[in-house]
Design a protein around this motif. Structure first.
Motif, mmCIF file in Angstrom:
data_model
loop_
_atom_site.group_PDB
_atom_site.id
_atom_site.type_symbol
_atom_site.label_atom_id
_atom_site.label_comp_id
_atom_site.label_asym_id
_atom_site.label_seq_id
_atom_site.Cartn_x
_atom_site.Cartn_y
_atom_site.Cartn_z
ATOM 1 N N SER A 1 0.824 -1.206 0.000
ATOM 2 C CA SER A 1 0.000 0.000 0.000
ATOM 3 C C SER A 1 0.861 1.261 0.000
ATOM 4 O O SER A 1 0.575 2.223 -0.723
ATOM 5 C CB SER A 1 -0.942 0.000 1.206
ATOM 6 O OG SER A 1 -1.912 -1.008 1.086
ATOM 7 N N PHE A 2 1.923 1.264 0.799
ATOM 8 C CA PHE A 2 2.821 2.421 0.793
ATOM 9 C C PHE A 2 3.553 2.534 -0.540
ATOM 10 O O PHE A 2 3.850 3.637 -1.006
ATOM 11 C CB PHE A 2 3.825 2.323 1.946
ATOM 12 C CG PHE A 2 3.307 2.883 3.235
ATOM 13 C CD1 PHE A 2 3.462 4.224 3.535
ATOM 14 C CD2 PHE A 2 2.649 2.075 4.149
ATOM 15 C CE1 PHE A 2 2.985 4.756 4.718
ATOM 16 C CE2 PHE A 2 2.158 2.587 5.337
ATOM 17 C CZ PHE A 2 2.320 3.930 5.631
ATOM 18 N N SER A 3 3.837 1.390 -1.151
ATOM 19 C CA SER A 3 4.503 1.449 -2.454
ATOM 20 C C SER A 3 3.609 2.100 -3.485
ATOM 21 O O SER A 3 4.083 2.804 -4.390
ATOM 22 C CB SER A 3 4.905 0.045 -2.909
ATOM 23 O OG SER A 3 3.792 -0.679 -3.387
ATOM 24 N N ARG A 4 2.295 1.880 -3.390
ATOM 25 C CA ARG A 4 1.390 2.450 -4.389
ATOM 26 C C ARG A 4 1.223 3.953 -4.214
ATOM 27 O O ARG A 4 0.802 4.636 -5.145
ATOM 28 C CB ARG A 4 0.033 1.745 -4.330
ATOM 29 C CG ARG A 4 0.129 0.254 -4.519
ATOM 30 C CD ARG A 4 1.079 -0.143 -5.639
ATOM 31 N NE ARG A 4 1.488 -1.535 -5.541
ATOM 32 C CZ ARG A 4 2.400 -2.103 -6.318
ATOM 33 N NH1 ARG A 4 3.021 -1.404 -7.220
ATOM 34 N NH2 ARG A 4 2.716 -3.367 -6.168
ATOM 35 N N ILE A 5 1.528 4.457 -3.012
ATOM 36 C CA ILE A 5 1.573 5.916 -2.867
ATOM 37 C C ILE A 5 2.665 6.479 -3.761
ATOM 38 O O ILE A 5 2.488 7.508 -4.430
ATOM 39 C CB ILE A 5 1.801 6.311 -1.399
ATOM 40 C CG1 ILE A 5 0.632 5.821 -0.532
ATOM 41 C CG2 ILE A 5 1.972 7.818 -1.257
ATOM 42 C CD1 ILE A 5 0.817 6.072 0.947
ATOM 43 N N GLY A 6 3.827 5.791 -3.780
ATOM 44 C CA GLY A 6 4.877 6.190 -4.709
ATOM 45 C C GLY A 6 4.438 6.059 -6.153
ATOM 46 O O GLY A 6 4.762 6.911 -6.996
ATOM 47 N N GLY A 7 3.668 4.990 -6.452
ATOM 48 C CA GLY A 7 3.150 4.831 -7.800
ATOM 49 C C GLY A 7 2.141 5.900 -8.175
ATOM 50 O O GLY A 7 2.017 6.267 -9.348
ATOM 51 N N MET A 8 1.397 6.410 -7.198
ATOM 52 C CA MET A 8 0.430 7.473 -7.467
ATOM 53 C C MET A 8 1.114 8.805 -7.756
ATOM 54 O O MET A 8 0.635 9.600 -8.575
ATOM 55 C CB MET A 8 -0.502 7.626 -6.258
ATOM 56 C CG MET A 8 -1.435 6.436 -6.042
ATOM 57 S SD MET A 8 -2.252 6.481 -4.429
ATOM 58 C CE MET A 8 -3.168 8.024 -4.568
ATOM 59 N N ILE A 9 2.240 9.067 -7.097
ATOM 60 C CA ILE A 9 2.954 10.336 -7.294
ATOM 61 C C ILE A 9 3.795 10.303 -8.558
ATOM 62 O O ILE A 9 3.930 11.318 -9.259
ATOM 63 C CB ILE A 9 3.834 10.639 -6.067
ATOM 64 C CG1 ILE A 9 2.958 10.781 -4.814
ATOM 65 C CG2 ILE A 9 4.676 11.889 -6.271
ATOM 66 C CD1 ILE A 9 3.746 10.929 -3.532
ATOM 67 N N ALA A 10 4.355 9.137 -8.889
ATOM 68 C CA ALA A 10 5.282 9.029 -10.025
ATOM 69 C C ALA A 10 4.724 9.543 -11.345
ATOM 70 O O ALA A 10 5.449 10.224 -12.092
ATOM 71 C CB ALA A 10 5.732 7.570 -10.172
ATOM 72 N N PRO A 11 3.451 9.282 -11.711
ATOM 73 C CA PRO A 11 2.966 9.786 -13.007
ATOM 74 C C PRO A 11 2.997 11.298 -13.132
ATOM 75 O O PRO A 11 3.258 11.830 -14.227
ATOM 76 C CB PRO A 11 1.522 9.249 -13.061
ATOM 77 C CG PRO A 11 1.512 8.063 -12.167
ATOM 78 C CD PRO A 11 2.469 8.395 -11.065
ATOM 79 N N PHE A 12 2.745 12.006 -12.033
ATOM 80 C CA PHE A 12 2.741 13.465 -12.126
ATOM 81 C C PHE A 12 4.150 14.027 -12.262
ATOM 82 O O PHE A 12 4.339 15.136 -12.772
ATOM 83 C CB PHE A 12 2.041 14.059 -10.897
ATOM 84 C CG PHE A 12 0.562 13.821 -10.884
ATOM 85 C CD1 PHE A 12 -0.294 14.656 -11.591
ATOM 86 C CD2 PHE A 12 0.025 12.738 -10.210
ATOM 87 C CE1 PHE A 12 -1.664 14.424 -11.600
ATOM 88 C CE2 PHE A 12 -1.333 12.504 -10.214
ATOM 89 C CZ PHE A 12 -2.187 13.345 -10.913
ATOM 90 N N ILE A 13 5.156 13.268 -11.798
ATOM 91 C CA ILE A 13 6.544 13.668 -12.019
ATOM 92 C C ILE A 13 6.990 13.265 -13.419
ATOM 93 O O ILE A 13 7.588 14.069 -14.160
ATOM 94 C CB ILE A 13 7.473 13.029 -10.965
ATOM 95 C CG1 ILE A 13 7.002 13.372 -9.547
ATOM 96 C CG2 ILE A 13 8.915 13.470 -11.182
ATOM 97 C CD1 ILE A 13 7.071 14.822 -9.205
ATOM 98 N N ALA A 14 6.689 12.030 -13.794
ATOM 99 C CA ALA A 14 7.202 11.486 -15.055
ATOM 100 C C ALA A 14 6.434 11.971 -16.277
ATOM 101 O O ALA A 14 7.009 12.043 -17.371
ATOM 102 C CB ALA A 14 7.159 9.961 -15.000
#
Length: 537
Positions: free
Chosen positions: A482-495
């Motif tokens: 679940s914490f990993s998917r927080i990183g996955g949620m933020i990554a698209p807005f950076i990438a």
């Protein structure tokens, strides 16, 4: 008259005496039966007393004082645990079957996640989407994953790993099929978030697989599972290359469901975790599973009987945040966050760099020059070219290129140091992507970076499955994912959003996160190399 009276008197006396004899006979019979019954009771109680005296497995002393490993009925007093049974059975045909079927689950998971990188240019074109709308698709998928990650872990610890993984297969396949019929952008992101919820259940298959593998084989077999993730990534890219230009992205999604449907029927050959069964008190089911595995592997179980105490607090979050695991859990949550943030950030960044031609290359081809000409206007329809698919394929191969190095690092340096070195290496290569180079040089850097972040993600999976006890292993994995998917949620807005503004500003957060995470991995208090899996807290 006198003679008759005498005869009557004698008759009466004889009758009375006969009655006394009968009463005495009945009394003797009653006493005899009581004695026999008492003797039978004593005979039944004596073996029970002896059996009670010989039940203690610690001293091995029978009821009559003689030291013996068996009681009077011939039952062994020796006991063994699931851990000892798994180690005694060793590696064999069952583990090959387990490796193939559960590895195929990684194919399904990879295809569902990597599908976003292939579909993004197509939905951008069909619904005329802005950058933030394309990024929101990936965020919604990871949101569904995050919300269902902890839930799936709790259910797996309470009701079994097998049920959760199988349910995840069916759930993700069903909603993925519905995604191919999405009439609008809103329906598309909702259905993809439901797919992410199902994939959260599928990810518990890693715990199910780990609990069957002996300790000495885990550093070799678990990294090799990356091959299946790579196959899933390549399969969805090949489908995109062959199907999207002719039949469109909707048919690509429908065809990508084929592995999920096959696995739904094959999954019946995988049993429930024996470690879970004993923790739930179902020792007979655990023993049956272990006997089946031993028969397939042509080995035998340890002598004695399977005996482990039932654990009441299965799936209790207090175990994860208790004094024994609090520091480990907090550092692991951040490590999972960074692992997902960098992995999916890299996947989406490579897709974005190729689609919009934001690369600084010294030898651009004609297609990339055409894309440069469109950068002043708003062009929504810039589909992948053949060379773009080829670059993504080559970078996917990077996930398995360094598996031998990964296995060596796990066995020599351990889990903690391995994660630390991989994160530092990834930080360096992230910054090297800003250097202006040839297309071949960019592909090589992308290949190397994909290897490093994939290896780190794999080691994080292994460490998490090894560090938590069976009673909270799935829940611990659920919290981490679940914490990993927080990183996955933020990554698209950076990438995908910040990348359009500045490449170096988009890549820098990934590099900084890797450096900080490397320090956190170094400070982890527990090393799991060569350690048996814990059963209780």
């Amino acid at each position: 008259m006198i003679r008759c009276s005498r005869q009557k008197l004698r008759s009466r006396m004889w009758s009375a005496r006969r009655t006394d004899y009968c009463e005495m006979g009945d009394l003797m019979k009653t006493q005899l039966v009581s004695a026999i019954q008492l003797q039978e009771v004593e005979l039944q109680e004596k073996p029970a007393d002896k059996q009670q005296g010989s039940k203690d497995p610690h001293d091995g002393v029978s009821g009559d004082g003689d030291e013996d490993d068996e009681d009077d009925d011939g039952f062994s007093t020796e006991t063994f645990s699931v851990e000892e049974a798994v180690e005694t059975i060793g590696f064999g045909r069952f583990h090959i079957l387990l490796f193939c079927i559960m590895g195929s689950a990684n194919i399904v998971e990879a295809m569902e996640i990597m599908l976003l990188a292939v579909v993004s240019p197509e939905i951008r074109c069909e619904w005329q989407l802005q950058d933030w709308q394309v990024a929101l698709v990936s965020t919604m998928v990871f949101l569904g994953f995050m919300l269902c990650g902890v839930l799936s872990g709790y259910l797996a610890d309470r009701y079994g790993r097998w049920k959760v993984v199988f349910g995840g297969f069916v759930w993700s396949a069903y909603f993925s099929l519905l995604t191919s019929f999405a009439p609008s952008y809103g329906w598309f992101i909702f259905l993809r978030s439901m797919v992410g919820c199902g994939v959260a259940g599928v990810s518990q298959g890693f715990v199910l697989k780990t609990e069957f593998i002996p300790a000495r084989y885990r550093p070799v077999l678990l990294p090799l599972a990356t091959i299946f993730w790579m196959l899933g990534s390549m399969l969805i890219i090949i489908l995109g290359m062959l199907v999207v230009p002719t039949l469109g992205w909707r048919w690509m999604i429908r065809l990508s469901l084929t592995p999920s449907i096959i696995l739904i029927f094959l999954f019946k050959f995988i049993p429930e975790s024996a470690r879970y069964n004993v923790s739930a008190g179902n020792v007979s089911a655990a023993l049956e599973t272990l006997q089946r595995i031993a028969k397939m592997n042509r080995t035998s179980l340890p002598p004695g009987r399977l005996e482990e105490p039932m654990v009441q607090q299965r799936g209790n979050w207090r175990i994860i945040l208790g004094s024994s695991f609090r520091t480990t859990s907090l550092l692991l949550w951040f490590s999972w966050f960074v692992a997902s943030f960098t992995y999916y950030g890299l996947v989406l960044s490579s897709s974005e760099l190729l689609e919009k031609n934001l690369l600084c290359v010294t030898d651009p081809d004609r297609d990339h020059l055409v894309k440069h000409q469109n950068q002043d206007g708003l062009c929504h329809c810039i589909s992948f070219q053949l060379k773009d698919y080829q670059t993504l394929l080559i970078s996917s191969l990077g996930e398995v290129a360094l598996i031998p190095l990964n296995i060596c690092l796990l066995n020599v340096l351990g889990r903690k140091m391995c994660m630390t070195l991989l994160q530092l290496g990834a930080a360096i290569v992230f910054m090297l992507l800003n250097i202006c180079t040839t297309m071949f040089g960019f592909t090589a850097l992308l290949f190397l970076l994909r290897s490093l972040v994939a290896m780190n993600f794999n080691v994080v999976y292994i460490y998490t499955a090894e560090v938590y006890p069976t009673v909270a292993r799935s829940l611990g994995m659920g919290f981490c994912t679940s914490f990993s998917r927080i990183g996955g949620m933020i990554a698209p807005f950076i990438a995908q959003v910040l990348m359009s503004q500045s490449v170096i500003l988009a890549l820098s957060p990934f590099a900084v996160a890797c450096v900080i995470c490397a320090l956190g991995n170094f400070l982890l208090p527990i090393e799991t190399r060569g350690r048996a899996l814990l059963q209780g807290s």
